[in-house]
Scaffold this motif. Sequence first.
Motif, PDB file in Angstrom:
ATOM      1  N   MET A  65       2.257 -13.193   6.423  1.00  0.00           N
ATOM      2  CA  MET A  65       1.157 -12.913   5.591  1.00  0.00           C
ATOM      3  C   MET A  65       1.792 -12.055   4.742  1.00  0.00           C
ATOM      4  O   MET A  65       2.312 -11.123   5.093  1.00  0.00           O
ATOM      5  CB  MET A  65       0.050 -12.259   6.222  1.00  0.00           C
ATOM      6  N   ARG A  66       1.669 -12.026   3.343  1.00  0.00           N
ATOM      7  CA  ARG A  66       2.321 -11.279   2.361  1.00  0.00           C
ATOM      8  C   ARG A  66       1.300 -10.195   1.894  1.00  0.00           C
ATOM      9  O   ARG A  66       0.168 -10.594   1.515  1.00  0.00           O
ATOM     10  CB  ARG A  66       2.936 -11.859   1.132  1.00  0.00           C
ATOM     11  N   PHE A  67       1.553  -9.021   1.972  1.00  0.00           N
ATOM     12  CA  PHE A  67       0.728  -8.071   1.351  1.00  0.00           C
ATOM     13  C   PHE A  67       1.089  -7.604  -0.181  1.00  0.00           C
ATOM     14  O   PHE A  67       2.137  -7.621  -0.347  1.00  0.00           O
ATOM     15  CB  PHE A  67       0.834  -6.428   2.049  1.00  0.00           C
ATOM     16  N   PRO A  68       0.123  -7.254  -0.918  1.00  0.00           N
ATOM     17  CA  PRO A  68       0.413  -6.992  -2.358  1.00  0.00           C
ATOM     18  C   PRO A  68       1.195  -5.689  -2.228  1.00  0.00           C
ATOM     19  O   PRO A  68       0.815  -4.866  -1.681  1.00  0.00           O
ATOM     20  CB  PRO A  68      -1.013  -6.994  -3.057  1.00  0.00           C
ATOM     21  N   ARG A  69       2.194  -5.590  -3.289  1.00  0.00           N
ATOM     22  CA  ARG A  69       2.915  -4.303  -3.476  1.00  0.00           C
ATOM     23  C   ARG A  69       2.201  -3.398  -4.226  1.00  0.00           C
ATOM     24  O   ARG A  69       1.347  -3.704  -5.225  1.00  0.00           O
ATOM     25  CB  ARG A  69       4.123  -4.708  -4.280  1.00  0.00           C
ATOM     26  N   PRO A  70       1.943  -1.994  -3.430  1.00  0.00           N
ATOM     27  CA  PRO A  70       1.317  -1.059  -4.159  1.00  0.00           C
ATOM     28  C   PRO A  70       1.762  -0.844  -5.723  1.00  0.00           C
ATOM     29  O   PRO A  70       3.039  -0.996  -5.913  1.00  0.00           O
ATOM     30  CB  PRO A  70       1.523   0.274  -3.392  1.00  0.00           C
ATOM     31  N   SER A  71       1.024  -0.583  -6.753  1.00  0.00           N
ATOM     32  CA  SER A  71       1.279  -0.816  -8.129  1.00  0.00           C
ATOM     33  C   SER A  71       2.143   0.493  -8.301  1.00  0.00           C
ATOM     34  O   SER A  71       2.870   0.299  -9.284  1.00  0.00           O
ATOM     35  CB  SER A  71       0.026  -0.441  -8.928  1.00  0.00           C
ATOM     36  N   HIS A  72       2.573   1.486  -7.589  1.00  0.00           N
ATOM     37  CA  HIS A  72       3.227   2.576  -7.843  1.00  0.00           C
ATOM     38  C   HIS A  72       4.686   2.243  -7.611  1.00  0.00           C
ATOM     39  O   HIS A  72       5.631   2.883  -7.801  1.00  0.00           O
ATOM     40  CB  HIS A  72       2.864   3.806  -7.411  1.00  0.00           C
ATOM     41  N   GLN A  73       4.747   0.974  -6.794  1.00  0.00           N
ATOM     42  CA  GLN A  73       6.039   0.809  -6.255  1.00  0.00           C
ATOM     43  C   GLN A  73       6.932  -0.416  -7.321  1.00  0.00           C
ATOM     44  O   GLN A  73       6.463  -1.129  -7.670  1.00  0.00           O
ATOM     45  CB  GLN A  73       6.116   0.079  -4.975  1.00  0.00           C
ATOM     46  N   ALA A  74       8.102  -0.012  -7.774  1.00  0.00           N
ATOM     47  CA  ALA A  74       8.902  -0.630  -8.582  1.00  0.00           C
ATOM     48  C   ALA A  74       9.234  -2.037  -7.755  1.00  0.00           C
ATOM     49  O   ALA A  74       9.386  -2.131  -6.821  1.00  0.00           O
ATOM     50  CB  ALA A  74      10.088  -0.122  -9.105  1.00  0.00           C
ATOM     51  N   ALA A  75       9.223  -3.052  -8.556  1.00  0.00           N
ATOM     52  CA  ALA A  75       9.499  -4.514  -8.099  1.00  0.00           C
ATOM     53  C   ALA A  75      10.920  -4.603  -7.849  1.00  0.00           C
ATOM     54  O   ALA A  75      11.750  -3.701  -8.375  1.00  0.00           O
ATOM     55  CB  ALA A  75       9.445  -5.496  -9.211  1.00  0.00           C
ATOM     56  N   PRO A  76      11.319  -5.017  -6.624  1.00  0.00           N
ATOM     57  CA  PRO A  76      12.669  -5.040  -6.268  1.00  0.00           C
ATOM     58  C   PRO A  76      13.666  -5.853  -7.364  1.00  0.00           C
ATOM     59  O   PRO A  76      13.226  -6.883  -7.674  1.00  0.00           O
ATOM     60  CB  PRO A  76      12.695  -5.922  -5.023  1.00  0.00           C
ATOM     61  N   ARG A  77      14.831  -5.213  -7.530  1.00  0.00           N
ATOM     62  CA  ARG A  77      15.627  -5.928  -8.793  1.00  0.00           C
ATOM     63  C   ARG A  77      16.749  -6.768  -8.141  1.00  0.00           C
ATOM     64  O   ARG A  77      17.306  -6.833  -6.999  1.00  0.00           O
ATOM     65  CB  ARG A  77      16.203  -4.831  -9.502  1.00  0.00           C
ATOM     66  N   SER A  78      16.799  -7.925  -8.793  1.00  0.00           N
ATOM     67  CA  SER A  78      17.856  -8.916  -8.494  1.00  0.00           C
ATOM     68  C   SER A  78      19.217  -8.267  -8.791  1.00  0.00           C
ATOM     69  O   SER A  78      19.297  -7.223  -9.283  1.00  0.00           O
ATOM     70  CB  SER A  78      17.696 -10.128  -9.176  1.00  0.00           C
ATOM     71  N   ALA A  79      20.170  -9.094  -8.109  1.00  0.00           N
ATOM     72  CA  ALA A  79      21.678  -8.474  -8.303  1.00  0.00           C
ATOM     73  C   ALA A  79      22.102  -8.491  -9.780  1.00  0.00           C
ATOM     74  O   ALA A  79      22.538  -7.757 -10.080  1.00  0.00           O
ATOM     75  CB  ALA A  79      22.558  -9.614  -7.483  1.00  0.00           C
TER      76      ALA A  79
END
Length: 284
Positions: free
Chosen positions: A1-15
Amino acid sequence: MRFPRPSHQAAPRSAAERAQERAREQAQQQLRVAEPSRVVLLGGTSEIGLAVVRRLGRGRSLDVVLAGRPGERLAAAVEALVAEGHRARAVPLEARDRTTWVPALDGSFGAASSGAGQRVDVVVLALGAAPDGKPSWQDPLAAADLVQVNSAAPVALAAGAAQRLRAQGGGALVVLSSAAAVRARSTDFAHGASKAALDAFASGLREAVRGDGVRVLVVRPGFVRTRLTAGRSAWLATTKEAVADLTAHALAGDDDVVWAPPGARAVVEALRWVPPRLLRRLRL
Ligand SMILES: NC(=O)c1ccc[n+]([C@@H]2O[C@H](COP(=O)([O-])OP(=O)(O)OC[C@H]3O[C@@H](n4cnc5c(N)ncnc54)[C@H](OP(=O)(O)O)[C@@H]3O)[C@@H](O)[C@H]2O)c1
């Protein structure tokens, strides 16, 4: 199950995004100038320009070219720099004679980069004339002359210097504009207009060449105590050494524009909001 990322966390960046960011940071780093070796001063006797050169060479020996009107003042400026331990040469430049512009740039870059692999690190564009105190609109030829010395020649020299810096793979161009470029005084608006043209050109040039590793720094002094302002006084007056200090700091960092003193910016911004009727009475 995937939890939504908290809004204050930056999205992981691609290489790819991280590589792009690193490249941006490297490019930004490349534009910073901390310890230049070779400096060209266009307006070779300018008090502010020479203060910038001395500040850039503090504690070190520079290779300097002073481009200016041949004469005692230019020769004395070369001599003084040599006596201080720098290598200095002069090349002729007359703003009112456009046939001197390209040879002055060629001579400056050739002389300053005479050795193999040497390049010009910083070009300081400081030539300029002050208003003569008379109402500019009453003397059309004097107004046009200010445009020649403060806009036409400097614009051509800035463009030519930027081209040469690009061709050598990078470097910095410092353009002495003026607070009057942003807000012309009612008493000498031809001077303000002539500086405004240079300021707009330099600001556009800055964006046009930064991708090529060329840094354009616009310096907007307010009132600086030099021979240009001799016999006059002003609130918020500053010194050429203070302007030089701010310029050197900006070159070593990321600023695009320097106001000297820094408070001049707030004054100019505030004046935008003063109603024209009141400005007319203040004669600013
Ligand atoms: N001082 C201030 O309050 C102030 C404020 C704002 C902006 N600025 C700007 O800062 C720059 C330097 O000013 P400064 O205070 O250092 O004054 P400065 O010592 O009088 O320097 C002016 C320079 O311009 C040169 N110049 C004038 N007319 C020329 C011409 N026809 N051809 C070639 N060179 C010419 C002068 O050479 P010569 O020795 O041959 O005359 C001198 O090298 C100028 O662009 C000025 O507009 C100064």
